[in-house]
Design a protein around this motif. Structure first.
Motif, short mmCIF file in Angstrom:
data_model
loop_
_atom_site.label_atom_id
_atom_site.label_comp_id
_atom_site.label_asym_id
_atom_site.label_seq_id
_atom_site.Cartn_x
_atom_site.Cartn_y
_atom_site.Cartn_z
N GLY A 90 -13.83 36.47 67.14
CA GLY A 90 -14.39 36.34 68.24
C GLY A 90 -14.80 35.28 68.92
O GLY A 90 -14.65 34.63 70.44
N ALA A 91 -15.72 34.75 68.10
CA ALA A 91 -15.91 33.21 68.76
C ALA A 91 -15.32 32.26 68.82
O ALA A 91 -15.18 31.80 69.78
CB ALA A 91 -17.63 32.59 67.90
N PHE A 92 -14.29 31.99 67.89
CA PHE A 92 -13.31 31.07 67.87
C PHE A 92 -12.74 31.29 69.36
O PHE A 92 -11.70 30.65 69.89
CB PHE A 92 -12.12 31.06 66.39
CG PHE A 92 -11.50 30.36 67.01
CD1 PHE A 92 -11.20 28.64 66.08
CD2 PHE A 92 -9.50 30.58 67.28
CE1 PHE A 92 -10.34 28.19 65.78
CE2 PHE A 92 -9.39 29.65 67.15
CZ PHE A 92 -8.69 28.16 66.64
N GLY A 93 -11.68 32.50 69.59
CA GLY A 93 -11.12 32.75 71.07
C GLY A 93 -12.11 32.62 72.02
O GLY A 93 -11.24 32.25 72.76
N ARG A 94 -13.47 32.93 71.64
CA ARG A 94 -13.78 32.88 73.06
C ARG A 94 -14.24 31.46 73.61
O ARG A 94 -13.94 30.84 74.29
CB ARG A 94 -15.41 33.60 72.81
CG ARG A 94 -16.28 33.32 74.05
CD ARG A 94 -17.82 34.08 74.15
NE ARG A 94 -18.46 34.25 72.48
CZ ARG A 94 -18.18 34.81 71.30
NH1 ARG A 94 -17.58 35.78 71.94
NH2 ARG A 94 -19.14 34.65 70.58
N GLY A 95 -14.58 30.22 72.19
CA GLY A 95 -14.77 29.14 72.28
C GLY A 95 -12.97 28.64 72.73
O GLY A 95 -13.15 27.32 74.04
N SER A 96 -11.94 28.64 72.59
CA SER A 96 -10.08 28.36 72.98
C SER A 96 -10.39 28.98 74.07
O SER A 96 -10.05 28.07 75.31
CB SER A 96 -9.85 29.10 72.14
OG SER A 96 -9.99 28.33 70.81
N ALA A 97 -10.31 30.15 74.75
CA ALA A 97 -10.40 30.40 76.29
C ALA A 97 -11.19 29.74 77.56
O ALA A 97 -10.02 29.32 78.09
CB ALA A 97 -10.78 32.01 75.99
#
Length: 125
Positions: A90-97
């Protein structure tokens, strides 16, 4: 190169980068991808004309393609528990987005914000 074309290049090499990482090693592919992206960024900053800008952006896209699947694989192996893994993904996706949000939504000849309303220009919102 606008965001749509960049994403097309990214998607085209994504599976290839992931399978290469499985065969050669995640660390090696991640390091090569990081170096390729860095070289593309340097070329982008030093580009003398638009043709060089487009070429450098494509080099960045190839390097970014190597980073994406390998980074996710590193996240999933670093956090083995299902709860920790869900939080990390979730943190990885949030950072990428959040890193690409306003820029991939805007037309290439306009800014990311609608001047009359102050709202973002994005067909997906």
């Amino acid at each position: 190169m606008d965001g749509r074309r960049l994403h097309l290049v990214l998607a085209g090499f994504l599976v290839l980068a992931g399978s290469t990482a499985d065969r050669v090693g995640r660390r090696k592919v991640f390091q090569i991808g990081l170096a390729t992206f860095g070289i593309g960024s340097l070329l982008y900053g030093l580009a003398p004309n638009v043709g060089w800008l487009v070429a450098a952006r494509r080099v960045q896209a190839v390097g970014g393609t190597m980073l994406n699947p390998v980074a996710m694989a590193i996240v999933t192996t670093t956090f083995p528990g299902p709860t920790e893994q869900a939080r990390a993904i979730g943190a990885f996706g949030r950072g990428s987005a959040s890193a690409s949000w306003p820029w991939d939504c805007s037309p290439p000849d306009a800014g990311p914000w609608e001047p009359r309303t102050g709202r973002p220009r994005c067909s997906r919102t």
